[in-house]
Design an enzyme around this catalytic site. Structure first.
Site, PDB file in Angstrom:
ATOM      1  N   TYR A 118     -19.301 -18.852 -19.145  1.00 48.35           N
ATOM      2  CA  TYR A 118     -19.545 -19.967 -18.044  1.00 48.35           C
ATOM      3  C   TYR A 118     -19.103 -21.319 -18.503  1.00 48.35           C
ATOM      4  O   TYR A 118     -18.360 -21.763 -17.865  1.00 48.35           O
ATOM      5  CB  TYR A 118     -20.785 -19.931 -17.195  1.00 48.35           C
ATOM      6  CG  TYR A 118     -20.816 -18.791 -16.170  1.00 48.35           C
ATOM      7  CD1 TYR A 118     -20.660 -17.524 -16.357  1.00 48.35           C
ATOM      8  CD2 TYR A 118     -21.070 -19.162 -14.624  1.00 48.35           C
ATOM      9  CE1 TYR A 118     -20.719 -16.612 -15.423  1.00 48.35           C
ATOM     10  CE2 TYR A 118     -21.318 -18.276 -13.804  1.00 48.35           C
ATOM     11  CZ  TYR A 118     -21.058 -16.850 -14.243  1.00 48.35           C
ATOM     12  OH  TYR A 118     -21.282 -16.132 -12.971  1.00 48.35           O
ATOM     13  N   LYS A 154     -24.229  -6.810 -25.586  1.00 46.32           N
ATOM     14  CA  LYS A 154     -23.113  -5.760 -26.205  1.00 46.32           C
ATOM     15  C   LYS A 154     -22.825  -6.291 -27.578  1.00 46.32           C
ATOM     16  O   LYS A 154     -21.867  -6.417 -27.907  1.00 46.32           O
ATOM     17  CB  LYS A 154     -21.796  -6.170 -25.176  1.00 46.32           C
ATOM     18  CG  LYS A 154     -20.710  -5.247 -25.383  1.00 46.32           C
ATOM     19  CD  LYS A 154     -20.844  -3.972 -24.526  1.00 46.32           C
ATOM     20  CE  LYS A 154     -19.603  -3.086 -24.888  1.00 46.32           C
ATOM     21  NZ  LYS A 154     -19.959  -1.934 -24.494  1.00 46.32           N
ATOM     22  N   ASP A 156     -23.483  -2.164 -20.573  1.00 45.52           N
ATOM     23  CA  ASP A 156     -22.891  -1.059 -19.734  1.00 45.52           C
ATOM     24  C   ASP A 156     -23.796  -0.005 -19.519  1.00 45.52           C
ATOM     25  O   ASP A 156     -24.186   0.487 -18.327  1.00 45.52           O
ATOM     26  CB  ASP A 156     -21.549  -0.445 -20.627  1.00 45.52           C
ATOM     27  CG  ASP A 156     -21.885  -0.002 -21.945  1.00 45.52           C
ATOM     28  OD1 ASP A 156     -22.965  -0.374 -22.552  1.00 45.52           O
ATOM     29  OD2 ASP A 156     -20.949   0.700 -22.479  1.00 45.52           O
ATOM     30  N   ASP A 163     -25.262 -12.480 -14.339  1.00 45.90           N
ATOM     31  CA  ASP A 163     -24.877 -12.617 -12.866  1.00 45.90           C
ATOM     32  C   ASP A 163     -24.442 -11.065 -12.346  1.00 45.90           C
ATOM     33  O   ASP A 163     -24.788 -10.795 -11.143  1.00 45.90           O
ATOM     34  CB  ASP A 163     -23.523 -13.309 -13.141  1.00 45.90           C
ATOM     35  CG  ASP A 163     -22.676 -13.620 -11.841  1.00 45.90           C
ATOM     36  OD1 ASP A 163     -23.440 -13.752 -10.967  1.00 45.90           O
ATOM     37  OD2 ASP A 163     -21.464 -13.208 -11.831  1.00 45.90           O
ATOM     38  N   ASP A 177     -26.802  -8.723  -9.198  1.00 50.01           N
ATOM     39  CA  ASP A 177     -26.269  -8.304  -7.818  1.00 50.01           C
ATOM     40  C   ASP A 177     -26.738  -6.921  -7.940  1.00 50.01           C
ATOM     41  O   ASP A 177     -26.823  -6.574  -6.804  1.00 50.01           O
ATOM     42  CB  ASP A 177     -24.595  -8.638  -8.029  1.00 50.01           C
ATOM     43  CG  ASP A 177     -24.180  -9.956  -7.291  1.00 50.01           C
ATOM     44  OD1 ASP A 177     -25.197 -10.947  -7.296  1.00 50.01           O
ATOM     45  OD2 ASP A 177     -23.317  -9.985  -6.452  1.00 50.01           O
TER      46      ASP A 177
HETATM   47  C1  IPM Z   1     -24.671 -16.497  -8.672  1.00 48.98           C
HETATM   48  C2  IPM Z   1     -23.191 -16.944  -8.229  1.00 48.98           C
HETATM   49  C3  IPM Z   1     -22.646 -17.995  -9.016  1.00 48.98           C
HETATM   50  C4  IPM Z   1     -22.613 -17.604 -10.517  1.00 48.98           C
HETATM   51  C5  IPM Z   1     -21.424 -18.323  -8.346  1.00 48.98           C
HETATM   52  C6  IPM Z   1     -21.384 -18.798  -7.108  1.00 48.98           C
HETATM   53  C7  IPM Z   1     -20.695 -19.535  -9.165  1.00 48.98           C
HETATM   54  O1  IPM Z   1     -22.550 -15.653  -8.275  1.00 48.98           O
HETATM   55  O2  IPM Z   1     -25.464 -17.533  -8.485  1.00 48.98           O
HETATM   56  O3  IPM Z   1     -24.931 -15.637  -9.035  1.00 48.98           O
HETATM   57  O4  IPM Z   1     -21.611 -16.850 -10.835  1.00 48.98           O
HETATM   58  O5  IPM Z   1     -23.568 -17.744 -11.156  1.00 48.98           O
HETATM   59 MG    MG Z   2     -23.635 -13.942  -9.014  1.00 55.74          MG
END
Ligand code: IPM
Ligand code: MG
Length: 351
Positions: free
Chosen positions: A135, A186, A218, A242, A246
């Site tokens: 990042y 990884k 993975d 990240d 999710d």
């Molecule tokens: C998160 C989001 C952010 C990230 C984006 C919006 C930059 O996806 O907080 O997980 O990738 O960290």
């Molecule tokens: Mg995110």
């Protein structure tokens, strides 16, 4: 206790309003001041992180954030895009430790896309490093090669001290839970994460009671949907965290349920839902405010050291769910479908 309130874009303002109401309902004398960030910052000051917003956030004890981003800003130069504001505030405030708890509320077992027996009792804490990795690594950019072809570059990068400090956060949290840390990397392909694994192993010597395991990212992605209850604390880098957070959020029924805390070395923190700004449903009053309300609870716990009131908010959320209130994203038959503000009101009433 000063809180900088940064609603941001999309559904940000709607969900933050509900969390602010819940915080006010506790009568703690919190001083809350609003400022724009993301697209809203760009509109107000031509900058996704206006200087005044950054100052406010620096002076505050904690930051409550909604979400940033809207497709309409996709064509702006990269440094003006809403996401940049979020990444910069994380970096400026040194918020290197991102905690994303994936907890299944029993009432929502049937809202998950996985079988109830796979997810019931789920309680995972994802510890994501937030200020390093691909990042932020240099060099980065898109350039044109001599042959006229374009090339994109990002750099995955971690130094030892960055790995160690996020490792410590994970081990310390594990000591208060079931004493298991799974480090995700990884290491079979990427040297950055080979170092990550070595440092985690070295650090584990300081935590003899904690059982450290390692998993390739993975495989971790696969195990999270195959048998998620094997995990307690997961620690990983910025990009893997990240993605995995999710994924983990869906185990809990909806990404609308997942709060987060981003902490610096002194537990100053920024608190935000793990989900995005969802511009497609913005302004419709149908978003789920629970991730933001639960983020406010994390603020009381981690920055203000107020476990009692953090638990009060979490219990009020449980009560609202037990009473059958559901926003559209977690609605199932035989429950009451409510709007964003009605859900906020239900939590407030339960308080
Ligand atoms: C998160 C989001 C952010 C990230 C984006 C919006 C930059 O996806 O907080 O997980 O990738 O960290
Ligand atoms: Mg995110």
């Amino acid at each position: 206790m000063k809180i900088a309130v940064l609603p941001g874009d999309g559904i940000g303002p709607e969900i933050v309003a509900q969390a602010v109401q819940v915080l006010n309902g506790l009568n703690l004398g919190l001083e809350m001041t609003e400022a724009p960030i993301g697209g809203a910052g760009y509109e107000a000051a031509g900058d996704p992180l206006p200087e005044a917003t950054l100052q406010l956030a620096k002076e505050a004890d904690a930051v409550l954030l909604g979400a940033v981003g809207d497709w309409k800003y996709d064509k702006l130069e990269r440094h003006l895009r809403p996401e940049r504001g979020l990444l910069r505030i994380r970096k400026e405030l040194n918020l290197f430790a991102n905690l994303r708890p994936a907890l299944l509320y029993p009432e929502l077992a049937s809202a998950s896309t996985l079988k109830p027996e796979v997810v019931s009792g789920l309680d995972i804490m994802i510890v994501r490093e937030l200020t390093g990795d691909i990042y932020f690594g240099q060099p980065r950019g898109i350039s044109t090669l001599e042959n006229g072809e374009r090339e994109g570059i990002n750099t995955m990068r971690y130094n030892e001290s960055e790995i160690k400090r996020i490792g410590r956060v994970a081990f310390d949290i594990a000591m208060k839970r079931s004493k298991k840390v799974c480090s995700v990397d990884k290491a079979n392909v990427l040297e950055t994460t080979e170092l990550w694994r070595q440092v985690m192993i070295e650090l584990s010597a300081e935590y003899p009671e904690v059982e450290l395991s390692h998993m390739y990212v993975d495989n971790a992605a696969m195990q999270l949907v195959r048998a998620p209850k094997q995990f307690d604390v997961m620690v990983t880098g910025n990009i893997f965290g990240d993605i995995l957070s999710d994924e983990a959020s869906m185990l809990t029924g909806s990404i609308g349920m997942l709060p987060s805390a981003s902490l610096d070395a002194n537990n100053k923190g920024m608190y935000e839902p793990s989900h995005g700004s969802a511009p497609d449903i913005a302004g419709k009053n149908i978003a789920n405010p629970l991730a933001t309300i639960l983020s406010a609870a994390m603020m009381l716990r981690y920055t203000f050291n107020d476990e009692a009131n953090a638990t009060r908010i979490e219990d009020a959320v449980k009560k609202a769910l037990a009473d059958g209130y559901r926003t559209a994203d977690i609605y199932t038959e035989d429950t009451k479908k409510v709007s964003c503000s009605e859900m906020g009101a239900a939590v407030l009433a339960a308080l």
